[in-house]
Design a protein around this motif. Structure first.
Motif, PDB file in Angstrom:
ATOM      1  N   ILE A 191       0.870  -1.173   0.000  1.00 30.45           N
ATOM      2  CA  ILE A 191       0.000   0.000   0.000  1.00 30.45           C
ATOM      3  C   ILE A 191       0.907   1.222   0.000  1.00 30.45           C
ATOM      4  O   ILE A 191       1.690   1.416   0.931  1.00 30.45           O
ATOM      5  N   PHE A 192       0.822   2.058  -1.037  1.00 30.20           N
ATOM      6  CA  PHE A 192       1.785   3.149  -1.254  1.00 30.20           C
ATOM      7  C   PHE A 192       1.100   4.512  -1.093  1.00 30.20           C
ATOM      8  O   PHE A 192       0.163   4.836  -1.808  1.00 30.20           O
ATOM      9  N   TYR A 193       1.614   5.326  -0.147  1.00 28.98           N
ATOM     10  CA  TYR A 193       1.143   6.699   0.039  1.00 28.98           C
ATOM     11  C   TYR A 193       2.162   7.680  -0.544  1.00 28.98           C
ATOM     12  O   TYR A 193       3.346   7.615  -0.204  1.00 28.98           O
ATOM     13  N   GLN A 194       1.702   8.582  -1.399  1.00 31.36           N
ATOM     14  CA  GLN A 194       2.546   9.578  -2.036  1.00 31.36           C
ATOM     15  C   GLN A 194       3.043  10.635  -1.052  1.00 31.36           C
ATOM     16  O   GLN A 194       2.493  10.816   0.026  1.00 31.36           O
ATOM     17  N   GLY A 195       4.080  11.369  -1.442  1.00 33.44           N
ATOM     18  CA  GLY A 195       4.568  12.492  -0.658  1.00 33.44           C
ATOM     19  C   GLY A 195       3.624  13.675  -0.774  1.00 33.44           C
ATOM     20  O   GLY A 195       2.803  13.753  -1.690  1.00 33.44           O
ATOM     21  N   GLY A 196       3.723  14.613   0.165  1.00 35.43           N
ATOM     22  CA  GLY A 196       2.843  15.774   0.163  1.00 35.43           C
ATOM     23  C   GLY A 196       3.033  16.666  -1.043  1.00 35.43           C
ATOM     24  O   GLY A 196       4.169  16.992  -1.406  1.00 35.43           O
ATOM     25  N   PHE A 197       1.926  17.033  -1.683  1.00 35.64           N
ATOM     26  CA  PHE A 197       1.913  17.916  -2.855  1.00 35.64           C
ATOM     27  C   PHE A 197       2.635  17.306  -4.060  1.00 35.64           C
ATOM     28  O   PHE A 197       3.118  18.034  -4.927  1.00 35.64           O
ATOM     29  N   VAL A 198       2.698  15.995  -4.110  1.00 39.21           N
ATOM     30  CA  VAL A 198       3.315  15.297  -5.247  1.00 39.21           C
ATOM     31  C   VAL A 198       2.265  14.387  -5.886  1.00 39.21           C
ATOM     32  O   VAL A 198       1.611  13.607  -5.183  1.00 39.21           O
ATOM     33  N   GLU A 199       2.092  14.488  -7.183  1.00 40.44           N
ATOM     34  CA  GLU A 199       1.135  13.621  -7.870  1.00 40.44           C
ATOM     35  C   GLU A 199       1.502  12.157  -7.667  1.00 40.44           C
ATOM     36  O   GLU A 199       2.684  11.786  -7.743  1.00 40.44           O
ATOM     37  N   SER A 200       0.501  11.345  -7.428  1.00 35.32           N
ATOM     38  CA  SER A 200       0.755   9.929  -7.150  1.00 35.32           C
ATOM     39  C   SER A 200       1.471   9.232  -8.294  1.00 35.32           C
ATOM     40  O   SER A 200       2.306   8.345  -8.079  1.00 35.32           O
ATOM     41  N   GLU A 201       1.170   9.649  -9.520  1.00 32.49           N
ATOM     42  CA  GLU A 201       1.809   9.008 -10.689  1.00 32.49           C
ATOM     43  C   GLU A 201       3.325   9.171 -10.693  1.00 32.49           C
ATOM     44  O   GLU A 201       4.022   8.432 -11.373  1.00 32.49           O
ATOM     45  N   ALA A 202       3.825  10.140  -9.920  1.00 36.42           N
ATOM     46  CA  ALA A 202       5.278  10.337  -9.844  1.00 36.42           C
ATOM     47  C   ALA A 202       5.982   9.118  -9.261  1.00 36.42           C
ATOM     48  O   ALA A 202       7.196   8.942  -9.448  1.00 36.42           O
ATOM     49  N   ILE A 241      -1.963   4.885  -4.060  1.00 33.10           N
ATOM     50  CA  ILE A 241      -3.140   5.688  -3.749  1.00 33.10           C
ATOM     51  C   ILE A 241      -2.993   7.117  -4.254  1.00 33.10           C
ATOM     52  O   ILE A 241      -1.945   7.736  -4.100  1.00 33.10           O
ATOM     53  N   ASP A 242      -4.060   7.637  -4.857  1.00 35.83           N
ATOM     54  CA  ASP A 242      -4.122   9.037  -5.274  1.00 35.83           C
ATOM     55  C   ASP A 242      -5.003   9.764  -4.265  1.00 35.83           C
ATOM     56  O   ASP A 242      -6.215   9.644  -4.280  1.00 35.83           O
ATOM     57  N   THR A 243      -4.382  10.512  -3.354  1.00 28.64           N
ATOM     58  CA  THR A 243      -5.131  11.154  -2.276  1.00 28.64           C
ATOM     59  C   THR A 243      -5.653  12.524  -2.694  1.00 28.64           C
ATOM     60  O   THR A 243      -5.106  13.157  -3.599  1.00 28.64           O
ATOM     61  N   PRO A 244      -6.713  13.011  -2.051  1.00 28.45           N
ATOM     62  CA  PRO A 244      -7.268  14.332  -2.389  1.00 28.45           C
ATOM     63  C   PRO A 244      -6.223  15.437  -2.240  1.00 28.45           C
ATOM     64  O   PRO A 244      -5.503  15.496  -1.240  1.00 28.45           O
ATOM     65  N   LEU A 245      -6.130  16.289  -3.262  1.00 29.56           N
ATOM     66  CA  LEU A 245      -5.183  17.406  -3.279  1.00 29.56           C
ATOM     67  C   LEU A 245      -3.741  16.944  -3.074  1.00 29.56           C
ATOM     68  O   LEU A 245      -2.873  17.711  -2.669  1.00 29.56           O
ATOM     69  N   ASN A 246      -3.488  15.660  -3.344  1.00 31.50           N
ATOM     70  CA  ASN A 246      -2.149  15.082  -3.214  1.00 31.50           C
ATOM     71  C   ASN A 246      -1.601  15.208  -1.794  1.00 31.50           C
ATOM     72  O   ASN A 246      -0.406  15.429  -1.579  1.00 31.50           O
ATOM     73  N   LEU A 247      -2.489  15.047  -0.822  1.00 34.65           N
ATOM     74  CA  LEU A 247      -2.118  15.107   0.591  1.00 34.65           C
ATOM     75  C   LEU A 247      -2.632  13.850   1.289  1.00 34.65           C
ATOM     76  O   LEU A 247      -3.845  13.665   1.441  1.00 34.65           O
ATOM     77  N   ALA A 248      -1.721  13.007   1.733  1.00 35.65           N
ATOM     78  CA  ALA A 248      -2.111  11.754   2.373  1.00 35.65           C
ATOM     79  C   ALA A 248      -2.898  11.987   3.653  1.00 35.65           C
ATOM     80  O   ALA A 248      -3.699  11.133   4.055  1.00 35.65           O
ATOM     81  N   VAL A 249      -2.701  13.133   4.299  1.00 44.39           N
ATOM     82  CA  VAL A 249      -3.429  13.416   5.542  1.00 44.39           C
ATOM     83  C   VAL A 249      -4.925  13.583   5.302  1.00 44.39           C
ATOM     84  O   VAL A 249      -5.710  13.578   6.251  1.00 44.39           O
ATOM     85  N   LEU A 250      -5.329  13.722   4.035  1.00 40.90           N
ATOM     86  CA  LEU A 250      -6.751  13.835   3.708  1.00 40.90           C
ATOM     87  C   LEU A 250      -7.363  12.478   3.371  1.00 40.90           C
ATOM     88  O   LEU A 250      -8.534  12.399   3.007  1.00 40.90           O
TER      89      LEU A 250
END
Length: 237
Positions: free
Chosen positions: A61-72, A90-99
Motif C-alpha cells: 500500500i503506497f502513500y505519495q509524498g505531500g503535494f506530489v502527484e501519485s503518478e510520480a 493511492i491518489d489522495t485528495p489534493l495530493n495530501l495523504a493526511v486527507l
C-alpha cells in the motif's frame, strides 16, 4: 435568503477556491516518464494497481509524498511489481495523504488483502506508519517502509514485531534530520536503516526537483534501483 448569509457564502466560496488553487500551484507534477509507467496499471477508483506477472504473495500500500502527484511514484511501483509485489498506489485528495488517512485500510478490506507492507514518502510515510500501527496486532501486516520519513509522536512502533525499513538519501535537504533522529526511538530495535549516498528527497519519486532539496549526484534510476535493492534485502522472494 438573508443578504448577510449570501455575502458570507460568497466569501467562503471564494476563499475555498483560492485555497484549492494555491494548493494546486504547490503541487509537483509527475514526469512524462512516470505518466507512461502509470499506463500499465489497473485503475480502481482512486488507486493504481500494479500487478506482477509472478506474485510473491505480498501486497504494498503506497502513500505519495505531500503535494506530489501519485503518478510520480509509478516507476517505483512498476519496478516493485516486476519483483513480484502487487502495488496499490493511492491518489489522495489534493495530493495530501493526511486527507485520506484510512484509505489504505479500506483497500485492504475491499480487496481482502493479507501480507501487507505499507510504504510512504515524506508526509505519506507518516500516514503509512499510522496504518501499520493500526494493524500491528493483526496478521495482515507484513512490514513498513519509510522513504525519507518517520512516524509522528502519536505513533509508537517500538514494540512492533513486523519488519521496518527506513531509507534516506545523503543529499536530502527537505527531510528534517533532527526530527528523523529523534523519531528513531519510535521504531523497533530491529529497524533496518539504509542511506543512499548521493541521492536526494526528490529522487524517491519522478517529479523533478523539489524546492529546498539538495542536488543529487546520481540519477533517479540509480536511486530507485538502490531502493528496490534495500527492499529486496528485507523482503526476499
Amino acid at each position: 435568503m438573508k443578504k448577510w448569509l449570501k455575502v458570507l457564502l460568497t466569501i467562503l466560496g471564494t476563499f475555498t477556491i483560492i485555497c484549492v488553487v494555491a494548493i494546486r500551484s504547490l503541487t509537483y507534477s509527475a514526469s512524462e516518464t512516470a505518466l507512461e509507467s502509470a499506463t500499465v496499471a489497473e485503475l480502481q477508483e482512486d488507486t493504481l494497481i500494479f500487478h506482477p506477472q509472478n506474485t510473491n504473495g505480498k501486497n504494498i500500500i503506497f502513500y505519495q509524498g505531500g503535494f506530489v502527484e501519485s503518478e510520480a511514484y509509478a516507476p517505483l511501483a512498476s519496478a516493485l511489481a516486476n519483483e513480484g509485489f502487487t502495488v496499490y498506489l493511492i491518489d489522495t485528495p489534493l495530493n495530501l495523504a493526511v486527507l485520506a488517512t484510512n484509505r489504505g485500510l479500506d483497500i485492504i478490506k475491499e480487496n481482502d488483502l493479507t501480507h501487507v507492507i505499507f510504504i510512504g514518502h515524506s508526509l505519506g510515510g507518516v500516514i503509512a506508519a499510522r496504518n501499520a500501527a493500526t494493524l500491528s496486532e493483526d496478521t495482515e501486516i507484513a512490514g513498513l517502509i519509510l522513504l525519507a520519513s518517520y512516524p509522528d509522536e502519536s505513533i509508537n512502533l517500538a514494540d512492533a514485531q513486523f519488519p521496518v525499513l527506513s531509507i534516506t538519501a545523503s543529499n536530502d535537504k527537505v527531510l528534517n534530520w533532527e526530527a528523523f533522529a529523534s523519531a528513531k526511538a519510535l521504531l523497533p530495535p530491529h529497524t533496518s536503516f539504509v542511506e543512499i549516498l548521493g541521492g536526494n528527497h526528490s529522487g524517491f519519486g519522478d517529479y523533478g526537483f523539489q524546492s529546498g532539496d539538495g542536488e543529487a549526484t546520481l540519477t533517479n534510476e540509480d536511486q530507485r534501483a538502490q531502493v528496490i535493492s534495500a527492499i529486496q534485502s528485507v523482503w526476499p522472494e
